[in-house]
Enzyme design. Structure first.
Site, PDB file in Angstrom:
ATOM      1  N   ARG A  90       9.350 -29.150  -7.609  1.00  0.00           N
ATOM      2  CA  ARG A  90       9.813 -30.343  -6.915  1.00  0.00           C
ATOM      3  C   ARG A  90       9.707 -31.375  -7.831  1.00  0.00           C
ATOM      4  O   ARG A  90       8.598 -31.631  -8.569  1.00  0.00           O
ATOM      5  CB  ARG A  90       8.628 -30.672  -5.798  1.00  0.00           C
ATOM      6  CG  ARG A  90       8.959 -31.874  -4.980  1.00  0.00           C
ATOM      7  CD  ARG A  90       7.709 -32.664  -4.666  1.00  0.00           C
ATOM      8  NE  ARG A  90       7.828 -33.955  -3.975  1.00  0.00           N
ATOM      9  CZ  ARG A  90       6.925 -34.831  -4.033  1.00  0.00           C
ATOM     10  NH1 ARG A  90       5.719 -34.499  -4.078  1.00  0.00           N
ATOM     11  NH2 ARG A  90       7.155 -35.874  -3.358  1.00  0.00           N
ATOM     12  N   HIS A 179      11.217 -38.464  -0.029  1.00  0.00           N
ATOM     13  CA  HIS A 179      10.820 -37.395   1.257  1.00  0.00           C
ATOM     14  C   HIS A 179      12.229 -36.590   1.506  1.00  0.00           C
ATOM     15  O   HIS A 179      12.120 -36.207   2.703  1.00  0.00           O
ATOM     16  CB  HIS A 179      10.163 -38.162   2.305  1.00  0.00           C
ATOM     17  CG  HIS A 179       8.761 -38.725   1.840  1.00  0.00           C
ATOM     18  ND1 HIS A 179       8.510 -40.017   2.670  1.00  0.00           N
ATOM     19  CD2 HIS A 179       7.755 -38.222   1.319  1.00  0.00           C
ATOM     20  CE1 HIS A 179       7.213 -40.246   2.039  1.00  0.00           C
ATOM     21  NE2 HIS A 179       6.856 -39.139   1.498  1.00  0.00           N
ATOM     22  N   LEU A 208       5.286 -39.684   8.383  1.00  0.00           N
ATOM     23  CA  LEU A 208       4.153 -40.395   8.082  1.00  0.00           C
ATOM     24  C   LEU A 208       2.968 -39.828   7.497  1.00  0.00           C
ATOM     25  O   LEU A 208       2.390 -38.720   8.159  1.00  0.00           O
ATOM     26  CB  LEU A 208       3.786 -40.937   9.349  1.00  0.00           C
ATOM     27  CG  LEU A 208       4.939 -41.675  10.264  1.00  0.00           C
ATOM     28  CD1 LEU A 208       4.333 -42.133  11.745  1.00  0.00           C
ATOM     29  CD2 LEU A 208       5.396 -43.020   9.588  1.00  0.00           C
ATOM     30  N   GLY A 209       2.736 -40.073   6.234  1.00  0.00           N
ATOM     31  CA  GLY A 209       1.583 -39.572   5.721  1.00  0.00           C
ATOM     32  C   GLY A 209       0.920 -40.725   4.910  1.00  0.00           C
ATOM     33  O   GLY A 209       0.950 -41.873   5.197  1.00  0.00           O
ATOM     34  N   ASN A 210       0.132 -40.292   3.572  1.00  0.00           N
ATOM     35  CA  ASN A 210      -0.373 -41.287   2.867  1.00  0.00           C
ATOM     36  C   ASN A 210       1.041 -42.196   2.225  1.00  0.00           C
ATOM     37  O   ASN A 210       0.638 -43.336   1.949  1.00  0.00           O
ATOM     38  CB  ASN A 210      -1.186 -40.929   1.615  1.00  0.00           C
ATOM     39  CG  ASN A 210      -1.730 -41.814   0.881  1.00  0.00           C
ATOM     40  OD1 ASN A 210      -2.420 -42.655   1.546  1.00  0.00           O
ATOM     41  ND2 ASN A 210      -1.786 -41.826  -0.479  1.00  0.00           N
ATOM     42  N   ARG A 240       0.021 -48.373   0.033  1.00  0.00           N
ATOM     43  CA  ARG A 240       1.233 -49.071  -0.370  1.00  0.00           C
ATOM     44  C   ARG A 240       1.579 -50.048   0.369  1.00  0.00           C
ATOM     45  O   ARG A 240       1.325 -49.981   1.806  1.00  0.00           O
ATOM     46  CB  ARG A 240       2.236 -48.148  -0.896  1.00  0.00           C
ATOM     47  CG  ARG A 240       2.028 -47.311  -1.973  1.00  0.00           C
ATOM     48  CD  ARG A 240       3.350 -46.513  -2.080  1.00  0.00           C
ATOM     49  NE  ARG A 240       2.821 -45.134  -2.595  1.00  0.00           N
ATOM     50  CZ  ARG A 240       3.663 -44.007  -2.236  1.00  0.00           C
ATOM     51  NH1 ARG A 240       4.724 -44.028  -1.500  1.00  0.00           N
ATOM     52  NH2 ARG A 240       3.221 -42.954  -2.826  1.00  0.00           N
ATOM     53  N   ASP A 281      -7.345 -43.681   4.911  1.00  0.00           N
ATOM     54  CA  ASP A 281      -7.207 -42.748   5.916  1.00  0.00           C
ATOM     55  C   ASP A 281      -6.908 -43.129   7.227  1.00  0.00           C
ATOM     56  O   ASP A 281      -7.844 -43.641   7.873  1.00  0.00           O
ATOM     57  CB  ASP A 281      -8.204 -41.861   5.486  1.00  0.00           C
ATOM     58  CG  ASP A 281      -8.026 -40.475   6.283  1.00  0.00           C
ATOM     59  OD1 ASP A 281      -7.569 -39.539   5.833  1.00  0.00           O
ATOM     60  OD2 ASP A 281      -8.606 -40.123   7.448  1.00  0.00           O
ATOM     61  N   ALA A 282      -5.924 -42.675   7.893  1.00  0.00           N
ATOM     62  CA  ALA A 282      -5.386 -43.011   9.162  1.00  0.00           C
ATOM     63  C   ALA A 282      -6.575 -42.483  10.231  1.00  0.00           C
ATOM     64  O   ALA A 282      -7.086 -43.117  11.211  1.00  0.00           O
ATOM     65  CB  ALA A 282      -4.236 -42.348   9.801  1.00  0.00           C
ATOM     66  N   ILE A 330       0.287 -37.677   9.107  1.00  0.00           N
ATOM     67  CA  ILE A 330      -0.005 -38.617  10.210  1.00  0.00           C
ATOM     68  C   ILE A 330       0.783 -38.182  11.485  1.00  0.00           C
ATOM     69  O   ILE A 330       0.408 -38.176  12.567  1.00  0.00           O
ATOM     70  CB  ILE A 330       0.065 -40.004   9.890  1.00  0.00           C
ATOM     71  CG1 ILE A 330      -1.068 -40.290   8.710  1.00  0.00           C
ATOM     72  CG2 ILE A 330      -0.029 -41.093  11.132  1.00  0.00           C
ATOM     73  CD1 ILE A 330      -0.844 -41.655   8.233  1.00  0.00           C
ATOM     74  N   GLU A 332       2.353 -35.624  12.241  1.00  0.00           N
ATOM     75  CA  GLU A 332       2.120 -34.221  12.934  1.00  0.00           C
ATOM     76  C   GLU A 332       0.889 -34.278  13.882  1.00  0.00           C
ATOM     77  O   GLU A 332       0.665 -33.435  14.831  1.00  0.00           O
ATOM     78  CB  GLU A 332       1.976 -33.237  11.822  1.00  0.00           C
ATOM     79  CG  GLU A 332       3.453 -32.861  11.181  1.00  0.00           C
ATOM     80  CD  GLU A 332       3.400 -32.027  10.112  1.00  0.00           C
ATOM     81  OE1 GLU A 332       2.383 -31.150  10.150  1.00  0.00           O
ATOM     82  OE2 GLU A 332       4.358 -32.006   9.113  1.00  0.00           O
ATOM     83  N   GLU A 385       8.216 -28.370   3.074  1.00  0.00           N
ATOM     84  CA  GLU A 385       9.029 -28.796   1.820  1.00  0.00           C
ATOM     85  C   GLU A 385       8.897 -27.676   1.212  1.00  0.00           C
ATOM     86  O   GLU A 385      10.261 -27.470   0.200  1.00  0.00           O
ATOM     87  CB  GLU A 385       8.430 -30.145   1.407  1.00  0.00           C
ATOM     88  CG  GLU A 385       8.586 -31.305   2.041  1.00  0.00           C
ATOM     89  CD  GLU A 385       7.862 -32.439   1.591  1.00  0.00           C
ATOM     90  OE1 GLU A 385       8.285 -33.577   0.997  1.00  0.00           O
ATOM     91  OE2 GLU A 385       6.626 -32.646   1.685  1.00  0.00           O
TER      92      GLU A 385
END
Length: 397
Positions: A90, A179, A208-210, A240, A281-282, A330, A332, A385
């Site tokens: 990657r 992404h 949606l993640g970090n 961010r 962290d969400a 997030i 998922e 991925e």
């Protein structure tokens, strides 16, 4: 045992994620992580057949090389090496040079290093991982899969910045997007789930993640995406800022802030962490919000509002909408965040399916809402991925 395993490697500046993936079904036979490179607590862990093992990595330099060297021994010890047919890497930034997956040679590696200005934290590490893997697995073909490649189909009006064209010609400043492998994968899975042809359907993919981004996908290709020249643009994220008036940067520098301090703040001390003053962290945000923490409540509202705003704006490049796809850690798993995003999209007719939303978590895909007005659904699809990297590597064989 399958004879089409691919070793997938994701090299970070101080880490190395790896997995052995069955390219036929996407199953991860082995997963692992080397982390804290350059620190005394540098270590490597892996999971095989449900059992987790962790070891220390010693050595002052070349931790990527040491970790990959241990990986060679590990695949031999576990009886996997004879079934690995390729190594897939990657790579975060392919610029305009790489529009698809490529087989790696010295020229490709050198080009990845040349693009380091566009991804200074990621591309140099990616090249280090490539060189170490080429030395460790000299007989295996190796491939580079780029986060930016899927977005190279964006039209000029979507990727061009409203700045002097000289900046694009001289420095390549434009929207690239990231992404890409995730947006590619979930759009194909959505088409399968809905019984539609990917070439005749349109999706808004919401990773949606970090790190977080939205992508408009028309007939299988990316036509717009929220991340830009760097992954700092677009949605609010874990640490961010996302979109910001660039005048703020000038203002802070006139106040005596160094460029390093400005961009460290925008990249590492903003987003959920900055707005809440609590955590990036969400899950921590949601827990604190339930306990009455005002900063957490505001972070939740800003995040879900901005996600919904982007989804609404990405109706513009599409001629129809078949589904909004939530994915990423997030997307998922967070029922509350998905619910609030759908509430913010009520003007487009979206109504949550509460039972569907509750069921589509922790690895389960499903439909969580719909809009009768648009004839579209909202759905959750876990991303994979590594499977994309394995598939595309095998296809090039």
């Amino acid at each position: 045992m399958s004879n089409s395993f691919v070793l997938v490697i994701n090299s970070g500046s101080s880490s190395l994620k790896f997995a052995v993936i069955d390219s036929q079904n996407g199953e991860a036979v082995l997963t692992g992580l080397g982390e804290c490179f350059g620190l005394p607590e540098s270590r490597m862990s892996w999971k095989f057949n449900g059992e987790k093992t962790e070891i220390a990595i010693e050595g002052a330099d070349s931790h990527h090389k040491i970790a990959i060297g241990k990986l060679v021994g590990l695949t031999e010890e576990l009886g996997l090496q004879q079934d690995i047919v390729a190594v897939g890497h990657r790579i975060v930034h392919g610029g305009e040079k790489f529009t698809t997956t490529v087989r790696i040679d010295e020229a490709v590696t050198a080009e990845i290093e040349k693009l380091s200005d566009l991804a200074p934290l990621h591309n140099p590490a990616g090249a280090i991982g490539i060189r170490a893997a080429m030395e460790a697995f000299p007989s295996l073909p190796q491939f580079a899969v780029f986060d930016t490649a899927f977005h190279q189909t964006m039209p000029e009006k979507a990727f061009t910045g409203a700045i002097s064209n000289e900046l694009y010609k001289e420095y390549g400043i434009r929207r690239y997007g990231f992404h890409g492998t995730s947006h590619y994968f979930v759009s194909r899975e959505a088409a399968k789930m809905l019984g539609k042809s990917i070439d005749e359907s349109s999706y808004i993919s919401v990773h949606l993640g970090n790190g977080a981004s939205v992508c408009a996908i028309r007939n299988g290709v990316s036509v717009d995406t929220s991340m830009g020249f760097t992954p700092l643009a677009g949605l609010m994220m874990g640490t961010r800022s996302g979109d910001l008036d660039p005048g703020v940067i000038e203002f802070l520098m006139k106040k005596g802030w160094s460029p390093e301090r400005v961009f460290d703040t925008l990249n590492k001390k903003s987003g959920f962490l900055g707005v809440s003053g609590l955590t990036s962290d969400a899950r921590g945000i949601l827990e604190a919000m339930q306990e009455g923490h005002e900063g957490a409540r505001l972070a939740f509202e800003v995040f879900t509002y901005r996600v919904a705003k982007y989804i609404g704006s990405y109706m513009i490049p599409l001629s129809q909408l078949d589904a909004i796809i939530f994915t990423g850690g997030i997307g998922e798993n967070s029922l509350d965040i998905r619910r609030e995003v759908l509430n913010n999209l009520s003007l487009l007719g979206f109504v949550e399916d509460a039972a569907g939303n509750a069921d589509a978590r922790f690895g389960a895909a499903g439909i969580i809402g719909k809009s009768e007005m648009l004839g579209a659904v909202a759905m959750v699809i876990p991303t994979n991925e590594e499977f994309v990297i394995a598939q595309q590597s095998v296809e090039l064989l």
